[in-house]
Design a protein around this motif. Structure first.
Motif, mmCIF file in Angstrom:
data_model
loop_
_atom_site.group_PDB
_atom_site.id
_atom_site.type_symbol
_atom_site.label_atom_id
_atom_site.label_comp_id
_atom_site.label_asym_id
_atom_site.label_seq_id
_atom_site.Cartn_x
_atom_site.Cartn_y
_atom_site.Cartn_z
ATOM 1 N N PRO A 52 0.804 -1.220 0.000
ATOM 2 C CA PRO A 52 0.000 0.000 0.000
ATOM 3 C C PRO A 52 0.840 1.274 0.000
ATOM 4 O O PRO A 52 0.304 2.365 -0.200
ATOM 5 N N HIS A 53 2.163 1.141 0.207
ATOM 6 C CA HIS A 53 2.999 2.340 0.361
ATOM 7 C C HIS A 53 4.452 1.961 0.071
ATOM 8 O O HIS A 53 5.122 1.363 0.911
ATOM 9 N N LEU A 54 4.901 2.301 -1.138
ATOM 10 C CA LEU A 54 6.239 1.883 -1.563
ATOM 11 C C LEU A 54 6.863 2.994 -2.410
ATOM 12 O O LEU A 54 6.268 3.436 -3.394
ATOM 13 N N HIS A 55 8.043 3.453 -2.026
ATOM 14 C CA HIS A 55 8.710 4.518 -2.792
ATOM 15 C C HIS A 55 9.521 3.904 -3.921
ATOM 16 O O HIS A 55 10.448 3.141 -3.676
ATOM 17 N N LEU A 56 9.147 4.266 -5.135
ATOM 18 C CA LEU A 56 9.750 3.651 -6.320
ATOM 19 C C LEU A 56 11.067 4.317 -6.714
ATOM 20 O O LEU A 56 12.071 3.649 -6.948
ATOM 21 N N ASP A 57 11.079 5.651 -6.758
ATOM 22 C CA ASP A 57 12.242 6.339 -7.340
ATOM 23 C C ASP A 57 13.459 6.354 -6.418
ATOM 24 O O ASP A 57 14.588 6.453 -6.887
ATOM 25 N N LYS A 58 13.234 6.239 -5.094
ATOM 26 C CA LYS A 58 14.402 6.281 -4.214
ATOM 27 C C LYS A 58 14.768 4.931 -3.607
ATOM 28 O O LYS A 58 15.559 4.865 -2.672
ATOM 29 N N ALA A 59 14.231 3.859 -4.184
ATOM 30 C CA ALA A 59 14.613 2.520 -3.716
ATOM 31 C C ALA A 59 16.083 2.252 -4.049
ATOM 32 O O ALA A 59 16.593 2.715 -5.071
ATOM 33 N N TYR A 60 16.752 1.519 -3.181
ATOM 34 C CA TYR A 60 18.131 1.026 -3.396
ATOM 35 C C TYR A 60 19.169 2.134 -3.610
ATOM 36 O O TYR A 60 20.227 1.864 -4.195
ATOM 37 N N LEU A 61 18.892 3.363 -3.173
ATOM 38 C CA LEU A 61 19.905 4.415 -3.350
ATOM 39 C C LEU A 61 21.198 4.035 -2.644
ATOM 40 O O LEU A 61 22.291 4.343 -3.105
ATOM 41 N N LEU A 62 21.072 3.357 -1.502
ATOM 42 C CA LEU A 62 22.283 2.921 -0.791
ATOM 43 C C LEU A 62 22.734 1.542 -1.242
ATOM 44 O O LEU A 62 23.930 1.285 -1.373
ATOM 45 N N THR A 63 21.787 0.648 -1.466
ATOM 46 C CA THR A 63 22.169 -0.754 -1.677
ATOM 47 C C THR A 63 22.391 -1.118 -3.144
ATOM 48 O O THR A 63 22.738 -2.252 -3.434
ATOM 49 N N SER A 64 22.198 -0.164 -4.060
ATOM 50 C CA SER A 64 22.524 -0.466 -5.462
ATOM 51 C C SER A 64 24.037 -0.366 -5.684
ATOM 52 O O SER A 64 24.552 -0.805 -6.705
ATOM 53 N N ASN A 65 24.749 0.224 -4.696
ATOM 54 C CA ASN A 65 26.198 0.440 -4.830
ATOM 55 C C ASN A 65 26.554 1.171 -6.120
ATOM 56 O O ASN A 65 27.629 0.938 -6.694
ATOM 57 N N ASN A 66 25.657 2.055 -6.529
ATOM 58 C CA ASN A 66 25.943 2.934 -7.668
ATOM 59 C C ASN A 66 26.886 4.031 -7.159
ATOM 60 O O ASN A 66 26.557 4.749 -6.223
ATOM 61 N N PRO A 67 28.094 4.169 -7.770
ATOM 62 C CA PRO A 67 29.066 5.146 -7.257
ATOM 63 C C PRO A 67 28.528 6.580 -7.222
ATOM 64 O O PRO A 67 29.007 7.393 -6.420
ATOM 65 N N THR A 68 27.533 6.872 -8.049
ATOM 66 C CA THR A 68 26.946 8.225 -8.059
ATOM 67 C C THR A 68 26.466 8.647 -6.675
ATOM 68 O O THR A 68 26.493 9.819 -6.323
ATOM 69 N N TYR A 69 25.987 7.661 -5.912
ATOM 70 C CA TYR A 69 25.379 8.003 -4.623
ATOM 71 C C TYR A 69 26.282 7.658 -3.426
ATOM 72 O O TYR A 69 25.858 7.767 -2.284
ATOM 73 N N ALA A 70 27.508 7.218 -3.730
ATOM 74 C CA ALA A 70 28.384 6.724 -2.655
ATOM 75 C C ALA A 70 28.605 7.770 -1.561
ATOM 76 O O ALA A 70 28.660 7.447 -0.373
ATOM 77 N N HIS A 71 28.719 9.048 -1.975
ATOM 78 C CA HIS A 71 29.017 10.094 -0.987
ATOM 79 C C HIS A 71 27.801 10.439 -0.126
ATOM 80 O O HIS A 71 27.903 11.227 0.799
ATOM 81 N N LEU A 72 26.651 9.843 -0.416
ATOM 82 C CA LEU A 72 25.434 10.183 0.329
ATOM 83 C C LEU A 72 25.084 9.152 1.406
ATOM 84 O O LEU A 72 24.012 9.201 2.001
ATOM 85 N N ALA A 73 26.014 8.227 1.664
ATOM 86 C CA ALA A 73 25.771 7.220 2.717
ATOM 87 C C ALA A 73 25.595 7.938 4.059
ATOM 88 O O ALA A 73 26.263 8.940 4.321
ATOM 89 N N PRO A 74 24.702 7.438 4.919
ATOM 90 C CA PRO A 74 24.444 8.116 6.189
ATOM 91 C C PRO A 74 25.713 8.262 7.044
ATOM 92 O O PRO A 74 26.481 7.313 7.180
#
Ligand SMILES: [Zn+2]
Length: 458
Positions: A52-74
């Protein structure tokens, strides 16, 4: 004529002892008969799962290990950090990346047994319409597997801060464009506005716009653990105001058959029971289609960090469903693999299983309700349930003449096998034991089956 047979299945509404052979012809159940050749490890046939409630566009931002987002780890793991880093990630989205992470998420939830999902897609001045364009493509490409609802979602302010107005204009533009054909829900996040006045404007605007565009409505609301009240340091839950606003707007007449979902609502975990009973009474008396969605895996991770002892609070889903409240409520996973919820696979059955502990709901009947919270109750919340889906008991039933809808088959293995002593080095001995059998909803909620034992039957 398309004919399908599902043999040797336990139908929970008939108990765990009997097994049936089910025949489906041209999408109608044409025969439900006791099994002609009963098997010693039958499968369970259950209603399929729903997000009933699932965010599509921001899924796996951390766990996709895409280097683009590496600097955004908590770094600190705070709520405000999650809001900030996720907002930064949005400016880095590319079409290919959004498509890949979205497709990975939808494929995963399908293998877990979900056949419907309300997906939140952010639309604002930062991210523009790219996530929506990708979501529309995913909705089409997965249409044969998952009924996908798209929420045009404002995670950012609409009535305060520098870009409030710009965000609102982008959202209004989208709702007036040809993309609106694929949007069935409007969602906003009143708590990100700077003050109560802007929050109120956000909610009023959303109600009016949803009515104007004939959309379901979905609020991220009361996402705090502040004391409830009107004194210094206290806040009244907005959920109570939403009830009043909907009645004033004459929602039931103006937007017939559209539901209103209130997500998170962690503050209601310690609302005054008298106030809550009063609000529940108003909701029931006026037949308002309000559904509460508990998001405990996000809530427990995010809420109550700055205190010791740490307060813990998430919407008390099971209490809301029971007397004296008798409200509509269900369960969602919210985020998967990002700063709001870095852990977990997003599996609805794991969520239902956690519910046993979180809500201290240990009876067999509780397990059935928890399963409903990630299946038929969730479908009802997002407005996908049909007339025949009303009664809980009947939800699990399969009867002749009914229209077939996708079901979840939970298989049982005959044996569990492990290497025997001295095996290896070319020796292939095994130790084998009869496997425990899952024969009821209780068994599936208490001990969710591995994904390879689940199969959607369409
Ligand atoms: Zn959310």
């Amino acid at each position: 004529m398309a004919k399908m047979k599902v043999d040797n299945v336990i139908l929970p509404s008939h108990g765990s002892e009997k097994t049936f052979d089910v025949t489906i012809t041209d999408n109608i159940v044409t025969s439900v008969r006791p099994s002609s050749a009963p098997h010693h490890c039958p499968s369970l046939l259950l209603p399929s799962l729903c997000h009933p409630h699932l965010h599509l566009d921001k899924a796996y931002l951390l766990t996709s290990n895409n280097p683009t987002y590496a600097h955004l780890a908590p770094k600190t793991g705070t709520f405000s950090e999650a809001l900030t880093t996720t907002a930064q990630a949005k400016s880095l989205y590319t079409e290919d990346d959004l498509y890949l992470r979205g497709a990975q998420l939808l494929s995963t939830i399908y293998t877990q047994g979900a056949t419907s999902a309300r997906t939140f897609v952010e639309v604002d001045a930062t991210t523009g319409t790219l996530p929506l364009t990708v979501a529309r493509r995913l909705k089409r490409e997965f249409a044969h597997l998952i009924e996908i609802q798209i929420v045009a979602f404002a995670q950012e302010p609409l009535f305060s801060k520098d870009d409030g107005e710009a965000n609102r204009l982008v959202l209004e533009g989208v709702l007036a464009s040809e993309a609106a054909a694929d949007i069935s829900v409007l969602g906003t996040t009143p708590y990100v506005e700077v003050d109560e006045h802007a929050m109120s404007e956000n909610i009023h605007w959303a109600i009016e716009t949803a009515i104007d565009k004939c959309l379901h409505l979905d609020f991220h609301l009361d996402y705090n653990l502040k004391p409830t009240g009107i004194n210094q340091g206290q806040v009244m839950p907005w959920a109570f105001n939403v009830v009043t606003f909907l009645l004033t707007a004459d929602w039931n007449t103006m937007n017939k058959d559209k539901t209103v979902v209130l997500g998170h609502c962690t503050q209601l975990s310690h609302a005054n029971p008298r106030n809550l009973r009063h609000a529940a009474h108003r909701i029931r008396t006026h037949n308002l289609p309000i559904h509460f969605v508990g998001l405990p895996t996000s809530d427990l991770f995010m809420m109550g960090r700055d205190h010791y002892p740490k307060p813990r609070g998430t919407l008390p889903v099971m209490d809301f469903i029971r007397e004296p409240y008798c409200l509509n409520a269900c369960l969602g996973v919210n985020n998967v693999g990002n700063a709001f919820t870095p852990y977990g696979t997003g599996d609805p059955l794991t969520l239902a299983s956690w519910g046993v502990g979180i809500y201290q709901a240990g009876t067999e009947k509780d397990a059935e309700t928890l399963y409903g919270c990630v299946s038929w109750r969730a479908r009802k919340a997002i407005g996908l349930a049909s007339e025949q889906d009303e009664k809980e008991r009947e939800e699990t039933d399969v009867v002749e003449g009914m229209r077939w809808k996708p079901m979840l088959l939970v298989e049982n293995k005959g044996a569990v096998e492990v290497p025997g002593p001295g095996s290896g080095d070319g020796v292939s001995g095994v130790m084998a034991f009869p496997a425990r059998q899952r024969v009821s909803i209780r068994d599936v909620v208490w001990d969710p089956p591995e994904v390879n034992l689940r199969k959607v039957i369409r």
